[in-house]
Enzyme design. Structure first.
Site, PDB file in Angstrom:
ATOM      1  N   ARG A  48       0.800  -1.200  -0.085  1.00 31.55           N
ATOM      2  CA  ARG A  48      -0.103   0.031   0.074  1.00 31.55           C
ATOM      3  C   ARG A  48       0.751   1.076   0.170  1.00 31.55           C
ATOM      4  O   ARG A  48       0.367   2.411  -0.076  1.00 31.55           O
ATOM      5  CB  ARG A  48      -0.865  -0.021   1.219  1.00 31.55           C
TER       6      ARG A  48
ATOM      7  N   HIS B 275       2.320 -25.046   4.265  1.00 34.10           N
ATOM      8  CA  HIS B 275       3.868 -25.453   4.172  1.00 34.10           C
ATOM      9  C   HIS B 275       4.173 -26.780   4.864  1.00 34.10           C
ATOM     10  O   HIS B 275       5.307 -27.296   4.327  1.00 34.10           O
ATOM     11  CB  HIS B 275       4.623 -24.296   4.888  1.00 34.10           C
TER      12      HIS B 275
ATOM     13  N   LYS C 221       7.110 -30.301   3.405  1.00 37.48           N
ATOM     14  CA  LYS C 221       8.631 -30.721   4.203  1.00 37.48           C
ATOM     15  C   LYS C 221       9.087 -32.169   3.732  1.00 37.48           C
ATOM     16  O   LYS C 221       8.167 -33.075   3.162  1.00 37.48           O
ATOM     17  CB  LYS C 221       8.036 -31.016   5.634  1.00 37.48           C
TER      18      LYS C 221
ATOM     19  N   ASP D 188      -5.545 -22.291  14.125  1.00 36.65           N
ATOM     20  CA  ASP D 188      -4.424 -21.936  13.682  1.00 36.65           C
ATOM     21  C   ASP D 188      -3.590 -23.098  13.164  1.00 36.65           C
ATOM     22  O   ASP D 188      -2.824 -23.245  12.221  1.00 36.65           O
ATOM     23  CB  ASP D 188      -3.710 -21.151  14.400  1.00 36.65           C
TER      24      ASP D 188
ATOM     25  N   HIS E  42      -2.528 -27.938   9.255  1.00 40.88           N
ATOM     26  CA  HIS E  42      -1.247 -28.616   9.606  1.00 40.88           C
ATOM     27  C   HIS E  42      -1.560 -30.086   9.923  1.00 40.88           C
ATOM     28  O   HIS E  42      -1.246 -31.087   9.401  1.00 40.88           O
ATOM     29  CB  HIS E  42      -0.455 -28.212  10.551  1.00 40.88           C
TER      30      HIS E  42
ATOM     31  N   LYS F 257       2.051 -23.488  21.922  1.00 43.05           N
ATOM     32  CA  LYS F 257       3.178 -22.536  21.971  1.00 43.05           C
ATOM     33  C   LYS F 257       3.429 -22.447  23.493  1.00 43.05           C
ATOM     34  O   LYS F 257       3.152 -23.046  24.533  1.00 43.05           O
ATOM     35  CB  LYS F 257       2.714 -20.955  21.788  1.00 43.05           C
TER      36      LYS F 257
END
Length: 493
Positions: free
Chosen positions: A50, A179, A183, A236, A241, A341
């Site tokens: 932007r 992603h 792997k 998430d 995943h 986490k």
């Protein structure tokens, strides 16, 4: 290692081209692939943002990103000079209908190039951006669009995004990226299962006691606080995943490695996942949130402190699930999923715990007869480990001991192989969707996840605190303990 095959000339347009994903992953990955000789001379990388950025300033920005995120021995000036000539920047605010003329003119310079539109931006903007690309006349039969995860925040939003994007792009032109599917070890699952006659007869409920899938992070929420607090660990990590890993472990052998056959088998697994209901959600799931503690010897703040807001949040930073796949192969063989986490280490692995031998012929004092275990390490130190029981050498008795047969990718293949984003970007440029998610995969996964979220809501299930630097809440231990099992923590050897 065989030389890499060059891809056709392309224009890769990155929406969010100066953002975090572009800086940390996309631009370094593209530099490495250019260094490997996979890009033709006329291929271009067009970053959109932007803000107005002078051409020289943008090249300096990219150089800084590449130098920061590739190893010193991977960088050379000759490659950089070639790569820097590919770089272009355009100012564009995708929330506004005007301002697209510059991109139209830029792409018109190479009308025969493959066009890849990489949306490294908020998922809520995917549909409207696809529509604006169409109105600007930028979509043709050689166009592709890449959608970063998560696609939506629930089944309804995912379906809406897929419908909006699907009005502009054919499904074969849509690449939903995860992603983890890029792997090396994840891709080796197919070779491990279907290229070795040793494993396939044992890859089922009769031989496997249970499966564990762990995706652990030692970092906190960092600069993703606002996004993460709206999302949580379930949306998430598990929706994309972890369910993709579960599908690759649990799927039936496809008749080929074509993307149609692989997707069909993964979708069957998602259909077979037993729904989690308000009646059993507290028995088969765990929600956690980290508080202050120590990670790698350093004191770290708790989630609420990192969030920095007055009102307490009940967003989960840890989730564990006992999942059941109701089909012939996996009936009564649980899949235990765990992610979080601020755990003890950054590590991801898949564990197949085999059943114990039916009867021991060995003396009681010979030692514990541990069941065999197959560990597939995704990160760090990618590799495969199979534990077997052997006799300890020496006279004076019969002592048994479990020892690992260890395949380390870094030791076996000392040359560097492409990382996940490198591989996936090249597959997009080639137009091969095998390592990407079909819309039905995404929507089926969201339906299962929505059932858990609604069950949490109806049951009033709250998060349980856990100390940063540990392996999560105590209820996660009880989840397996109730079944007479225990977690294998990735640091255990």
């Amino acid at each position: 290692m065989a030389p890499f095959v060059p891809v056709e000339p392309f224009d890769l347009v990155i929406f969010g081209g100066t953002g975090d994903l572009s800086r940390r992953k996309l631009l370094p990955a593209l530099f490495r692939r250019d260094r490997a000789g996979q890009f033709s001379g006329s291929s271009r990388i067009i970053a959109l943002s932007r803000h107005e950025i002078a051409a020289g300033d943008f090249v300096d920005f990219v150089r800084g990103a590449v130098r920061r995120h590739v190893e010193d021995d991977e960088f050379d000036e000759a490659t950089w000079q070639r790569f820097s000539q590919r770089l272009h920047h355009q100012r564009l605010d995708v929330t506004r209908p005007e301002g697209w003329e510059g991109l139209v003119q830029e792409l018109a310079r190479e009308p025969d190039h493959i066009r890849v539109f990489y949306l490294a931006m908020l998922p809520a903007l995917y549909g409207s951006t696809a529509s604006k690309l169409a109105r600007a006349g930028l979509v043709n039969e050689r166009s592709r669009i890449v959608l970063e995860k998560p696609v939506g925040s629930d089944y309804a939003s995912a379906r809406s995004i897929n419908d909006e994007v699907g009005c502009v792009f054919e499904e074969s032109q849509v690449f939903r990226i995860d992603h983890y599917l890029g792997k090396e070890t994840v891709q080796n699952l197919a070779a491990l299962r279907f290229a070795n006659s040793l494993f396939e007869p044992l890859w089922r409920h009769g031989a496997v006691d249970h499966v564990q899938i762990t995706v652990a992070e030692d970092l906190g929420i960092g600069d993703r606080a606002e996004f993460y607090d709206r999302t949580g660990a379930l949306r998430d990590m598990v929706q994309n995943h972890m369910l993709q890993l579960l599908c690759l472990v649990a799927m039936e052998p496809p008749i080929s490695l074509s993307h149609e056959e692989l997707r069909a088998e993964k979708i069957k697994v998602l259909k077979a996942l037993r729904p989690i209901t308000p009646e059993n959600v507290k028995q088969v799931t765990v929600r956690g949130q980290y508080r202050s503690g120590a990670v790698a010897g350093e004191l770290v703040e708790g989630y609420q402190d990192e969030l920095g807001q007055q009102q307490a949040s009940d967003t989960e930073t840890f989730v564990a699930i006992k999942a059941e796949v109701d089909n012939w192969r996996w009936a009564q063989t649980p899949f235990y999923l765990r992610t979080g986490k601020r755990l003890a280490s950054k590590s991801s692995e898949i564990v197949l715990q085999f059943r114990p031998v039916a009867f021991s012929i060995f003396p009681r004092d010979s030692g514990e007869l541990e069941p065999n275990r197959l560990v597939i390490r995704l990160q760090p130190n990618e590799g495969v480990q199979l534990s077997i029981v052997t006799k300890e050498p020496g006279p004076g008795g019969f002592r048994l001991r479990s020892l690992p047969l260890n395949l380390s990718f870094s030791d076996t293949y000392p040359v560097r192989y492409p990382d996940a984003y490198e591989r996936l970007l090249v597959e997009v440029l080639r137009g091969d969707p095998a390592l990407f998610m079909h819309r039905e995969e995404v929507e089926r996964a969201w339906q299962w996840i929505d059932g858990i979220i609604e069950s949490w809501r109806q049951s009033g299930m709250k998060t349980q605190q856990y100390v940063a630097g540990t392996w999560g809440p105590t209820d996660a231990v009880r989840l397996l303990d109730r079944d007479g099992r225990e977690w294998r923590n990735p640091l255990d050897e």
